[in-house]
Design a protein around this motif. Structure first.
Motif, PDB file in Angstrom:
ATOM      1  N   PHE A 292      56.018   6.514  20.345  1.00  0.00           N
ATOM      2  CA  PHE A 292      56.541   7.783  20.846  1.00  0.00           C
ATOM      3  C   PHE A 292      56.273   8.956  19.914  1.00  0.00           C
ATOM      4  O   PHE A 292      56.689  10.075  20.198  1.00  0.00           O
ATOM      5  N   GLY A 293      55.589   8.705  18.802  1.00  0.00           N
ATOM      6  CA  GLY A 293      55.206   9.800  17.923  1.00  0.00           C
ATOM      7  C   GLY A 293      56.043   9.910  16.664  1.00  0.00           C
ATOM      8  O   GLY A 293      57.080   9.255  16.511  1.00  0.00           O
ATOM      9  N   THR A 294      55.574  10.775  15.777  1.00  0.00           N
ATOM     10  CA  THR A 294      56.182  10.910  14.452  1.00  0.00           C
ATOM     11  C   THR A 294      57.612  11.432  14.529  1.00  0.00           C
ATOM     12  O   THR A 294      58.488  10.999  13.775  1.00  0.00           O
ATOM     13  N   GLU A 295      57.881  12.396  15.438  1.00  0.00           N
ATOM     14  CA  GLU A 295      59.210  13.012  15.503  1.00  0.00           C
ATOM     15  C   GLU A 295      60.279  11.987  15.878  1.00  0.00           C
ATOM     16  O   GLU A 295      61.365  11.964  15.291  1.00  0.00           O
ATOM     17  N   ILE A 296      59.972  11.144  16.858  1.00  0.00           N
ATOM     18  CA  ILE A 296      60.936  10.123  17.278  1.00  0.00           C
ATOM     19  C   ILE A 296      61.175   9.126  16.157  1.00  0.00           C
ATOM     20  O   ILE A 296      62.312   8.734  15.865  1.00  0.00           O
ATOM     21  N   LEU A 297      60.089   8.736  15.498  1.00  0.00           N
ATOM     22  CA  LEU A 297      60.206   7.771  14.402  1.00  0.00           C
ATOM     23  C   LEU A 297      61.015   8.366  13.247  1.00  0.00           C
ATOM     24  O   LEU A 297      61.873   7.693  12.662  1.00  0.00           O
ATOM     25  N   ALA A 298      60.763   9.634  12.947  1.00  0.00           N
ATOM     26  CA  ALA A 298      61.510  10.293  11.882  1.00  0.00           C
ATOM     27  C   ALA A 298      62.989  10.442  12.260  1.00  0.00           C
ATOM     28  O   ALA A 298      63.882  10.280  11.418  1.00  0.00           O
ATOM     29  N   GLY A 299      63.245  10.753  13.536  1.00  0.00           N
ATOM     30  CA  GLY A 299      64.621  10.880  14.001  1.00  0.00           C
ATOM     31  C   GLY A 299      65.376   9.572  13.885  1.00  0.00           C
ATOM     32  O   GLY A 299      66.555   9.544  13.476  1.00  0.00           O
ATOM     33  N   TYR A 300      64.701   8.483  14.209  1.00  0.00           N
ATOM     34  CA  TYR A 300      65.318   7.165  14.045  1.00  0.00           C
ATOM     35  C   TYR A 300      65.580   6.879  12.570  1.00  0.00           C
ATOM     36  O   TYR A 300      66.615   6.317  12.200  1.00  0.00           O
ATOM     37  N   GLY A 301      64.644   7.278  11.703  1.00  0.00           N
ATOM     38  CA  GLY A 301      64.806   7.057  10.271  1.00  0.00           C
ATOM     39  C   GLY A 301      66.039   7.753   9.710  1.00  0.00           C
ATOM     40  O   GLY A 301      66.732   7.211   8.851  1.00  0.00           O
ATOM     41  N   VAL A 302      66.322   8.962  10.204  1.00  0.00           N
ATOM     42  CA  VAL A 302      67.522   9.681   9.766  1.00  0.00           C
ATOM     43  C   VAL A 302      68.779   8.902  10.156  1.00  0.00           C
ATOM     44  O   VAL A 302      69.723   8.756   9.373  1.00  0.00           O
ATOM     45  N   GLY A 303      68.792   8.363  11.374  1.00  0.00           N
ATOM     46  CA  GLY A 303      69.929   7.561  11.817  1.00  0.00           C
ATOM     47  C   GLY A 303      70.049   6.267  11.034  1.00  0.00           C
ATOM     48  O   GLY A 303      71.157   5.813  10.724  1.00  0.00           O
ATOM     49  N   ALA A 304      68.915   5.661  10.686  1.00  0.00           N
ATOM     50  CA  ALA A 304      68.930   4.409   9.933  1.00  0.00           C
ATOM     51  C   ALA A 304      69.504   4.607   8.536  1.00  0.00           C
ATOM     52  O   ALA A 304      70.128   3.704   7.976  1.00  0.00           O
ATOM     53  N   ARG A 305      69.311   5.802   7.969  1.00  0.00           N
ATOM     54  CA  ARG A 305      69.910   6.083   6.659  1.00  0.00           C
ATOM     55  C   ARG A 305      71.435   6.045   6.744  1.00  0.00           C
ATOM     56  O   ARG A 305      72.113   5.553   5.841  1.00  0.00           O
ATOM     57  N   LEU A 306      71.984   6.580   7.830  1.00  0.00           N
ATOM     58  CA  LEU A 306      73.439   6.519   8.022  1.00  0.00           C
ATOM     59  C   LEU A 306      73.897   5.073   8.152  1.00  0.00           C
ATOM     60  O   LEU A 306      74.931   4.679   7.587  1.00  0.00           O
ATOM     61  N   GLU A 307      73.122   4.282   8.886  1.00  0.00           N
ATOM     62  CA  GLU A 307      73.448   2.859   9.040  1.00  0.00           C
ATOM     63  C   GLU A 307      73.486   2.165   7.677  1.00  0.00           C
ATOM     64  O   GLU A 307      74.408   1.398   7.381  1.00  0.00           O
ATOM     65  N   PHE A 308      72.509   2.467   6.836  1.00  0.00           N
ATOM     66  CA  PHE A 308      72.448   1.862   5.504  1.00  0.00           C
ATOM     67  C   PHE A 308      73.677   2.244   4.678  1.00  0.00           C
ATOM     68  O   PHE A 308      74.280   1.410   4.001  1.00  0.00           O
ATOM     69  N   MET A 309      74.079   3.521   4.764  1.00  0.00           N
ATOM     70  CA  MET A 309      75.204   3.981   3.972  1.00  0.00           C
ATOM     71  C   MET A 309      76.516   3.375   4.453  1.00  0.00           C
ATOM     72  O   MET A 309      77.336   2.903   3.653  1.00  0.00           O
ATOM     73  N   LEU A 310      76.735   3.352   5.763  1.00  0.00           N
ATOM     74  CA  LEU A 310      78.005   2.871   6.301  1.00  0.00           C
ATOM     75  C   LEU A 310      78.157   1.353   6.160  1.00  0.00           C
ATOM     76  O   LEU A 310      79.257   0.857   5.938  1.00  0.00           O
ATOM     77  N   THR A 311      77.065   0.623   6.309  1.00  0.00           N
ATOM     78  CA  THR A 311      77.186  -0.827   6.171  1.00  0.00           C
ATOM     79  C   THR A 311      77.492  -1.232   4.727  1.00  0.00           C
ATOM     80  O   THR A 311      77.944  -2.350   4.482  1.00  0.00           O
ATOM     81  N   SER A 312      77.283  -0.304   3.773  1.00  0.00           N
ATOM     82  CA  SER A 312      77.686  -0.582   2.396  1.00  0.00           C
ATOM     83  C   SER A 312      79.193  -0.799   2.308  1.00  0.00           C
ATOM     84  O   SER A 312      79.677  -1.585   1.489  1.00  0.00           O
ATOM     85  N   ILE A 313      79.951  -0.107   3.165  1.00  0.00           N
ATOM     86  CA  ILE A 313      81.404  -0.303   3.204  1.00  0.00           C
ATOM     87  C   ILE A 313      81.719  -1.729   3.634  1.00  0.00           C
ATOM     88  O   ILE A 313      82.561  -2.410   3.038  1.00  0.00           O
ATOM     89  N   ALA A 314      81.021  -2.177   4.679  1.00  0.00           N
ATOM     90  CA  ALA A 314      81.247  -3.541   5.164  1.00  0.00           C
ATOM     91  C   ALA A 314      80.824  -4.570   4.119  1.00  0.00           C
ATOM     92  O   ALA A 314      81.477  -5.609   3.962  1.00  0.00           O
ATOM     93  N   PHE A 315      79.738  -4.294   3.408  1.00  0.00           N
ATOM     94  CA  PHE A 315      79.317  -5.185   2.326  1.00  0.00           C
ATOM     95  C   PHE A 315      80.403  -5.299   1.267  1.00  0.00           C
ATOM     96  O   PHE A 315      80.703  -6.394   0.776  1.00  0.00           O
TER      97      PHE A 315
END
Length: 480
Positions: A292-315
């Motif tokens: 779907f292109g660079t913009e969609i991939l980059a947008g997903y990457g921004v969301g994945a960073r939040l996932e990484f940060m929040l799952t640290s709490i669960a860890f």
């Protein structure tokens, strides 16, 4: 007069009554209030893991100053670095903590000390295996992932330094697992915090150069990480072997005992499949979105960073539950072990879900930190509004994974991760036959999180904890 029913008072040679026997010292992890003890153990982990997130952000920042090619090289090696750290820390380190906690819960300190020595042997051997594997096959793997020219050269340079010392992070996380198995969360967390600070400072100086110190580029960044890990290993080794910890590894005169290896590996080795599958799931999903292109991939990457940060709490919460569950299982208090697991699961679910839901409603609170490109912002908003509320199920799955490690019954959560991998792969293939949109794949990602969380929780419900034939009623042994 009859003496029946009259308690005889013990006396010494001088006919003076002896003092009553001392009451056994209570172990807070086995006897204390569950929620309060869990939160007390978890808070140092939250701080330490948050510091780890800062390291990722800082490294991305100063590697970016080295140029786009260095940033691309880091993207190539990052999955291997994360795999090394999660396998040695959360997976095998969890197996070490579980085995030691169960031994201490049964009151067998001698066994716990022997397990600690065998754990160090495992860490040493696996560290050597990662070192040889990446030094021999790493360049070819990086080339297969698309590394070319300077990007490949920089990536190989990083691998040669970091994985040339792969034994160091494995020993660091093994020592941390030993301490966590005794219920000591503060020292490993404090060292993670100090290590993160050292990584940021040393990596920046050696990578970018400062004053008379030249820039070593990617090799310098890798060297900064290793130096920080060596400091942590040295402090933990001194603390443990000086007798300040509850267990001291029996190195002198050690006799190899295969049941000790089995006790650790039946949890740690199986657990290693979880990060492997997690990385593979993310790789497959990223490949699907690339169309779907660079913009969609980059947008997903921004969301994945939040996932990484929040799952640290669960860890943080999950790691805290390992010694609590392990000691309860060792003390044959299975009902308490299950209450600990569900308490940790609820804390992880609510804490991760609450923050993620706020971001889903107000995504610009997070998106604005990373980009001002309207196309990327739109993609990020769409992903976060769809997937972020489901992060709570990721938190639940992580907590169930660690609690199951404590009970030495980790196969269920690992199979739940397998089910998520299959769900994403099959769902992606099915969507690809119907001219899908990016929103369809975002929904697939959200649904896969629910699948993972529900199946992980179900595995705890339907898996028997404790030895076969053991009563589930709680026995209160005297533990020091």
């Amino acid at each position: 007069m009859s003496d029946i029913g009259v308690a005889e008072i013990p006396v010494d040679d001088d006919e003076r009554p002896l003092p009553p026997p001392e009451a056994p010292v209570k172990n807070a992890l086995v006897e204390g209030p569950i929620l309060r003890t869990l939160l007390w153990l978890a808070w140092p982990n939250v701080i330490a893991l948050s510091a780890g997130t800062c390291v990722v952000i800082a490294e991305t920042s100063y590697i970016g100053r080295l140029g786009v090619e260095s940033l691309a090289a880091m993207a190539l090696v990052f999955p291997f670095v994360i795999l090394t750290m999660t396998m040695s820390g959360g997976a095998m380190g969890g197996g070490v903590a579980s085995a030691i906690a169960r031994a201490l819960g049964a009151g067998d300190i001698d066994r716990a000390s022997t397990l600690a020595a065998h754990a160090l042997l495992i860490g040493l051997c696996l560290g050597l295996a990662f070192m040889l594997g990446m030094l021999i096959f790493g360049p070819r793997l990086l080339e297969m992932l698309g590394g070319r020219g300077n990007v490949l050269a920089y990536a190989i340079g990083y691998v040669q330094i970091f994985f040339g010392g792969a034994v160091v992070p494995w020993l660091m996380n093994t020592f941390a697992g030993i301490l966590r198995g005794t219920g000591n969360m503060k020292l490993p967390s404090l060292l993670m915090l100090s290590s993160a600070t050292c990584q940021i400072i040393l990596g920046g100086i050696l990578g970018l150069g400062l004053g008379p110190i030249p820039s070593f580029g990617m090799r310098g960044v890798a060297a900064g990480s290793l130096v920080a890990y060596v400091i942590s290993v040295s402090v933990m080794a001194w603390y443990i072997f000086s007798g300040r910890a509850r267990v001291v590894p029996k190195i002198r005169g050690l006799r190899i005992r295969w049941p000790m290896f089995f006790d650790i590996l039946r949890v740690g080795a199986v657990s290693c499949f979880s990060p492997l599958q997690s990385v593979l799931t993310v790789t497959i999903f990223t490949h699907m979105l690339a169309q779907f292109g660079t913009e969609i991939l980059a947008g997903y990457g921004v969301g994945a960073r939040l996932e990484f940060m929040l799952t640290s709490i669960a860890f943080a919460v999950g790691i805290a539950s390992v010694p609590m569950v392990g000691m309860a299982i060792g003390a044959r208090r299975v009902a308490r072990a299950r209450r600990i697991a569900w308490t940790a699961g609820c804390v992880a679910f609510v804490s991760v879900g609450l923050v993620a839901t706020v971001i889903a409603i107000y995504p610009d609170l997070w998106v604005s930190i990373f980009t001002r490109d309207e196309s990327v912002r739109a993609a990020s908003r769409q992903y976060l509004s769809t997937a972020a509320p489901m992060y709570a199920f990721l938190g639940l799955s992580i907590s169930m994974y660690f609690s199951s490690q404590g009970a030495a019954k980790v196969l269920g959560p690992v199979l739940a991760q397998t089910a998520r991998l299959v769900f994403v792969a099959a769902g992606g293939w099915w969507l690809s036959t119907y001219a899908p949109t990016a929103a369809n794949f975002f929904a697939l990602a959200a649904a896969s999180m629910v699948v993972l969380g529900v199946l992980s929780a179900a595995s705890v419900i339907f898996t028997r904890w404790g030895p076969k034939g053991a009563p589930v009623t709680e026995v209160r042994p005297a533990l020091s």
